[in-house]
Design a protein around this motif. Structure first.
Motif, PDB file in Angstrom:
ATOM      1  N   MET A 194       5.534   8.508 -10.246  1.00  0.00           N
ATOM      2  CA  MET A 194       4.317   7.860  -9.732  1.00  0.00           C
ATOM      3  C   MET A 194       4.597   7.406  -8.300  1.00  0.00           C
ATOM      4  N   GLN A 195       3.866   7.954  -7.368  1.00  0.00           N
ATOM      5  CA  GLN A 195       4.142   7.648  -5.952  1.00  0.00           C
ATOM      6  C   GLN A 195       3.039   6.763  -5.377  1.00  0.00           C
ATOM      7  N   SER A 196       3.462   5.615  -4.857  1.00  0.00           N
ATOM      8  CA  SER A 196       2.531   4.636  -4.313  1.00  0.00           C
ATOM      9  C   SER A 196       2.140   5.005  -2.878  1.00  0.00           C
ATOM     10  N   MET A 197       0.877   4.830  -2.572  1.00  0.00           N
ATOM     11  CA  MET A 197       0.398   5.119  -1.213  1.00  0.00           C
ATOM     12  C   MET A 197      -0.939   4.410  -1.022  1.00  0.00           C
ATOM     13  N   ASP A 198      -1.440   4.407   0.217  1.00  0.00           N
ATOM     14  CA  ASP A 198      -2.778   3.835   0.390  1.00  0.00           C
ATOM     15  C   ASP A 198      -3.810   4.950   0.173  1.00  0.00           C
ATOM     16  N   TRP A 199      -5.057   4.548   0.000  1.00  0.00           N
ATOM     17  CA  TRP A 199      -6.112   5.513  -0.333  1.00  0.00           C
ATOM     18  C   TRP A 199      -6.279   6.580   0.758  1.00  0.00           C
ATOM     19  N   PRO A 200      -6.268   6.191   2.065  1.00  0.00           N
ATOM     20  CA  PRO A 200      -6.402   7.254   3.081  1.00  0.00           C
ATOM     21  C   PRO A 200      -5.288   8.300   2.972  1.00  0.00           C
ATOM     22  N   THR A 201      -4.078   7.860   2.598  1.00  0.00           N
ATOM     23  CA  THR A 201      -2.990   8.830   2.438  1.00  0.00           C
ATOM     24  C   THR A 201      -3.279   9.731   1.239  1.00  0.00           C
ATOM     25  N   LEU A 202      -3.796   9.136   0.169  1.00  0.00           N
ATOM     26  CA  LEU A 202      -4.099   9.940  -1.018  1.00  0.00           C
ATOM     27  C   LEU A 202      -5.153  11.017  -0.704  1.00  0.00           C
ATOM     28  N   TYR A 205      -0.734   7.213  -6.604  1.00  0.00           N
ATOM     29  CA  TYR A 205      -1.070   5.842  -6.986  1.00  0.00           C
ATOM     30  C   TYR A 205      -1.626   5.088  -5.763  1.00  0.00           C
ATOM     31  N   PRO A 206      -2.956   4.993  -5.639  1.00  0.00           N
ATOM     32  CA  PRO A 206      -3.531   4.308  -4.466  1.00  0.00           C
ATOM     33  C   PRO A 206      -3.447   2.786  -4.634  1.00  0.00           C
ATOM     34  N   ASN A 245      -6.694   1.057  -8.783  1.00  0.00           N
ATOM     35  CA  ASN A 245      -5.227   0.904  -8.800  1.00  0.00           C
ATOM     36  C   ASN A 245      -4.609   0.374 -10.103  1.00  0.00           C
ATOM     37  N   LYS A 246      -5.432   0.132 -11.126  1.00  0.00           N
ATOM     38  CA  LYS A 246      -4.810  -0.269 -12.395  1.00  0.00           C
ATOM     39  C   LYS A 246      -4.553   0.963 -13.266  1.00  0.00           C
ATOM     40  N   PHE A 247      -5.233   2.051 -12.969  1.00  0.00           N
ATOM     41  CA  PHE A 247      -5.107   3.253 -13.806  1.00  0.00           C
ATOM     42  C   PHE A 247      -3.717   3.910 -13.764  1.00  0.00           C
ATOM     43  N   PRO A 248      -3.186   4.201 -12.567  1.00  0.00           N
ATOM     44  CA  PRO A 248      -1.977   5.039 -12.535  1.00  0.00           C
ATOM     45  C   PRO A 248      -0.787   4.500 -13.323  1.00  0.00           C
ATOM     46  N   PRO A 249      -0.483   3.193 -13.270  1.00  0.00           N
ATOM     47  CA  PRO A 249       0.677   2.741 -14.071  1.00  0.00           C
ATOM     48  C   PRO A 249       0.477   3.005 -15.571  1.00  0.00           C
ATOM     49  N   VAL A 250      -0.755   2.821 -16.055  1.00  0.00           N
ATOM     50  CA  VAL A 250      -1.028   3.075 -17.484  1.00  0.00           C
ATOM     51  C   VAL A 250      -0.941   4.572 -17.759  1.00  0.00           C
ATOM     52  N   MET A 251      -1.532   5.359 -16.862  1.00  0.00           N
ATOM     53  CA  MET A 251      -1.516   6.823 -17.056  1.00  0.00           C
ATOM     54  C   MET A 251      -0.080   7.347 -17.037  1.00  0.00           C
ATOM     55  N   ALA A 252       0.733   6.795 -16.169  1.00  0.00           N
ATOM     56  CA  ALA A 252       2.136   7.248 -16.084  1.00  0.00           C
ATOM     57  C   ALA A 252       2.839   7.013 -17.414  1.00  0.00           C
ATOM     58  N   GLN A 253       2.602   5.842 -17.995  1.00  0.00           N
ATOM     59  CA  GLN A 253       3.241   5.519 -19.272  1.00  0.00           C
ATOM     60  C   GLN A 253       2.748   6.459 -20.377  1.00  0.00           C
ATOM     61  N   LEU A 254       1.439   6.732 -20.383  1.00  0.00           N
ATOM     62  CA  LEU A 254       0.872   7.633 -21.402  1.00  0.00           C
ATOM     63  C   LEU A 254       1.460   9.037 -21.260  1.00  0.00           C
TER      64      LEU A 254
END
Lengths: 313, 529
Positions: B401-409, B374-375, B382-391
């Protein structure tokens, strides 16, 4: 005096070594890989591994540290992983906007904060004092980016008096230069005005209770002269100290302000370097800021000699 | 006579008046200067060394290409005047246009072309395939060169016109002699703009001057093809990262154009009468990528179950907010382009939770959490992952769902380890139309295991279909193969599209005109009044 200076300068060496070591380790242990950012979205794991090798990131941490320290001892801060530019060159490109912003902020701060503090002390407990202190609390409480956006909305978008963003170099003309600095420096100065005004008020208010003030008044010296020549002069040491600390804090403040106003200074360079994991650049900037911080503290100590002739080193 | 005090007041007053004069100096131009905010900062100048889009755009300004693609994606000659193919389809002879010149005044020769293609062929995926199929590349004379293939290679002009990272830009031979794994530091090209190295300040400004000696083609500009006419004297890329600052600067006339308008600024700028919100790039897409090298998505049935959880409408609405800025599309190729197909098997873009649950049961999913990266700092994703996780949860997955910044991703997605050792299972990212309009351009479309793109799916059948596609120059056959490739993607569960978006460009109405329709943003033909 010379011994004091030599001792102080020598004492910075272990500070810088510790800073260098901590920054080096923190960067290597934090997640994120510059090689992945360099290769881009369509790059493969194979390409990333190749770039890691080229950057020397596959070597052990002690080997990397020794290599970097060796470069440092030769006065070489290294080269950015991304841009084909040396760290010194990049810092050199960005120093003018940051120094300009800090200098104008400092001037604005001192011109506003010291008189405010003196007036508040003079009218200690009165409505003026309460109003000024209320403003001071507000200055502490509102984040710089909120102030920045409000000022942009009023003076740039609504009144169209000043630019929204950017920086114009002094070489392009002093008016363009100052136009671009007015809003950012006001934004950045508000918190320092609040801080320095409070300290000035406290220091001057304390000085006003001293016997020499009563003596000065008894001699018939005007209230203005009592305030400026007697109270303020004797309250100078804490005020100068807090101004010095304020300069050091400005280093942090410029990061936010430069981001809000898109000023291409060292603050933005730091943010960019961190986001892209440009290790040599982050290390170089951190060391540079550390040296600046140490030098400012040294200058503050030396300034005590001017403000209080009783002090000897 | 003025007293000293009054004189001071006059001087200070004059200074203040000058400083606050309402006619902004920043709004005036000496000569025609186009000021635009690029999609990101330009840090790397070598468009062959990195696949970063901003460096590709820099490449289009500075370099020229042998072929281009028009706005429909059709290949058109660019530096090439004419070309012929031998009867066996293995020998290709190209003649360069006359008057091609590098910025240093030297003519563009076959030697420069071959050196540039060789370097590109070592770096780019399609280039590597082309060079693997190549028997020899030789100069016939200063203006003519020949490519001879071992077997039929149907993608010659497609490869030479590849619009997105990495396009085969032509550089002087002395620059192209730089090893492919080393970054070049000389931006001499033969393109419509000249890079102004002495004014290059990464993070602040990138400056290009009009190449007055550039001879454009006579055709109308379209995509990366046609006449690359430059109507401004100077183009400045002003680096502004904050979306609000970008919008403010455009509204205040401090910049003329924003290459990628962030969707959160759409409403404000759409309602501003002085601004045009346009989409010169027809579309882009987002996709859910799965890691096939570790459980559970090493089992294609479980991968299919995750794909069945996708609800394109819900995901796109969350991310893009405005209905007019997105559409659903179940094809792996952009809908409406040459290879798009509605033969998508089980994948519809609508959620099929019951089927997904049944598949999970059949495949023996053990309920271990799947890690969805989750970037949180990346506004475009960044709006996609929370919705995808629920689906995914609704489809029966246990989701971490693990939160991180984009460079980490981007670092973590290169890890092939299990999730408890820093690995991953799923992430979402975006692609431009130029990246996925052709199966051979699309980086994630790989079935060659660990040598492939992140996710490392292994599917020999897919690789076989791609090889056949490479060999074929017959359009109907290619279409069939592209459809078969799409079906393999869904059968294997390699990845799945989650919808298409409209990339927005904003510019000052009545000031900027002539923005070219193209699969990638290009900055020639723009007029400033």
């Amino acid at each position: 005096m010379l011994i004091f200076l030599a001792r102080r300068i020598l004492s910075t060496v272990p500070v810088l070594v510790i800073v260098a070591l901590i920054v080096f380790l923190m960067l290597r242990l934090a997640p994120g890989d510059p090689a992945a950012a360099i290769v881009g979205d369509s790059g493969t794991s194979e390409n990333i591994a190749k770039v890691r090798g080229q950057l020397g990131l596959n070597e052990s941490l002690p080997t990397q540290f020794v290599r970097w320290s060796g470069q440092l001892l030769q006065g070489n801060l290294g080269e950015s992983y991304f841009m084909k530019k040396t760290v010194v060159e990049l810092i050199g490109q960005r120093i003018e906007p940051t120094v300009s912003l800090a200098a104008v902020t400092l001037v604005v701060t001192i011109l506003i904060a010291v008189p405010l503090g003196v007036v508040a002390a003079w009218r200690h407990g009165g409505w003026l004092d309460r109003m000024l202190m209320g403003f001071s609390v507000m200055g502490f409480s509102i984040p710089a980016f909120v102030i920045g956006y409000v000022l942009i909305w009023i003076f740039a978008l609504h009144l169209q008096l000043l630019p929204v963003q950017g920086y114009s170099r002094l070489s392009q003309g002093p008016w363009l230069w100052i136009r671009h600095l007015i809003l950012p420096s006001i934004t950045l100065s508000i918190i320092y005005v609040a801080l320095i005004a409070r300290v000035t008020r406290a220091a001057v208010a304390e000085a006003m209770t001293e016997d020499y003030i009563r003596t000065a008044r008894a001699k018939g010296i005007s209230e203005k002269r009592v305030l400026m020549r007697h109270a303020l002069a004797n309250a100078a040491i804490p005020i100068v100290t807090v101004i010095g600390i304020g300069i050091a804090l400005l280093i942090g403040g410029v990061v936010v302000t430069e981001t809000v106003f898109a000023i291409p200074g060292l603050g933005q360079l730091t943010v960019d370097a961190v986001l892209s994991r440009d290790f040599p650049l982050i290390q170089g900037i951190t060391l540079f800021f550390s040296v600046v911080y140490v030098l400012i503290n040294l200058l503050i100590d030396l300034s005590y000699l001017v403000f209080d002739p009783r002090i000897r080193y | 006579m003025l007293s000293k005090r009054n004189l001071k007041a006059v001087v200070v007053g004059a200074m203040l008046a000058a400083a606050f004069a309402t006619t902004s100096a920043f709004a005036q131009d000496a000569g025609k200067v186009l000021r635009l905010v690029p999609q990101s900062d330009l840090k790397i100048l070598d468009p062959i060394w990195t696949t970063a889009f901003i460096t590709r755009n820099h490449g289009y300004a500075v370099y020229d290409t042998l072929f281009g693609v028009d706005e429909q994606g059709k290949v058109k000659p660019q530096m090439v005047d004419k070309y012929t193919t031998g009867a066996d389809g293995k020998t290709w002879t190209f003649t360069l246009r006359k008057s091609l010149e590098f910025h240093d005044g030297k003519p563009v020769t076959s030697e420069d072309v071959l050196a540039s293609l060789k370097r590109w062929g070592q770096r780019d995926g399609l280039g590597q395939k082309m060079y693997a199929a190549l028997d020899k590349a030789e100069a016939v004379d200063a203006n003519t060169f020949r490519l001879v293939f071992k077997d039929s290679f149907g993608m010659v002009v497609d490869a030479l016109s590849k619009p997105s990272s990495n396009p085969p830009f032509i550089m002087p031979a002395r620059v192209a002699a730089t090893p492919a794994d080393k970054q070049i530091d000389d931006a001499t090209g033969s393109g419509p703009y000249i890079f102004k190295k002495d004014e290059y300040r990464p993070g602040e400004k990138v400056v290009y001057l009009k190449n007055t000696r550039y001879v454009p083609r006579t055709e109308a500009p379209s995509g990366t093809a046609g006449g690359k006419n430059v109507y401004v004297d100077r183009m400045e890329w002003i680096i502004l990262k904050d979306a609000q600052t970008q919008a403010n600067a455009l509204a205040n006339g401090e910049v003329d154009m924003i290459e990628w308008l962030p969707p959160e600024q759409y409403t404000a700028l759409k309602n501003n009468a002085a601004i045009t919100v346009d989409n010169p790039i027809p579309k882009g897409s987002f996709a859910l990528h799965l890691n096939h090298i570790i459980p559970p998505f090493d089992n294609p049935k479980i991968a299919q179950a995750a794909i069945m959880a996708i609800n394109q409408e819900a995901l796109m609405r969350a991310q893009m907010v405005h209905k007019e800025l997105y559409n659903s599309c179940a094809s792996v190729y952009p809908c409406g382009t040459a290879f798009s197909s509605d033969k998508t098997g089980y994948f519809t873009g609508k959620p099929q939770f019951e089927k997904a649950k049944a598949l999970l049961k059949e495949a023996g999913y053990d309920g271990k959490p799947v890690v969805l990266m989750y970037p949180a700092d990346f506004a475009l994703l960044n709006k996609f992952p929370p919705v995808m996780a629920q689906l995914l949860k609704q489809a029966g997955f246990n989701v971490d769902m693990q939160s991180m910044d984009w460079p980490t991703l981007v670092t973590r997605r290169a890890k092939k380890d299990p999730v408890d050792k820093g690995g991953w299972n799923l992430f979402i990212t975006g692609w431009g139309i130029a990246d996925n309009m052709n199966p051979m351009f699309y980086a994630p479309l790989t079935g060659n295991g660990e040598k492939g793109w992140f996710g490392w799916a292994t599917d020999d059948k897919l690789e076989q279909l791609k090889s056949e596609f490479l060999a074929s120059a017959d359009e109907p056959r290619r279409k069939e193969l592209a459809t078969a490739i799409q079906q393999r993607v869904y059968d294997t569960g390699i990845y799945a599209p989650i919808g298409e978006y409209k990339p927005l460009t904003a510019y000052r109405k009545g000031v900027v005109s002539g923005v070219v329709r193209s699969p990638v943003n290009v900055f020639w033909n723009i007029k400033k009044s």
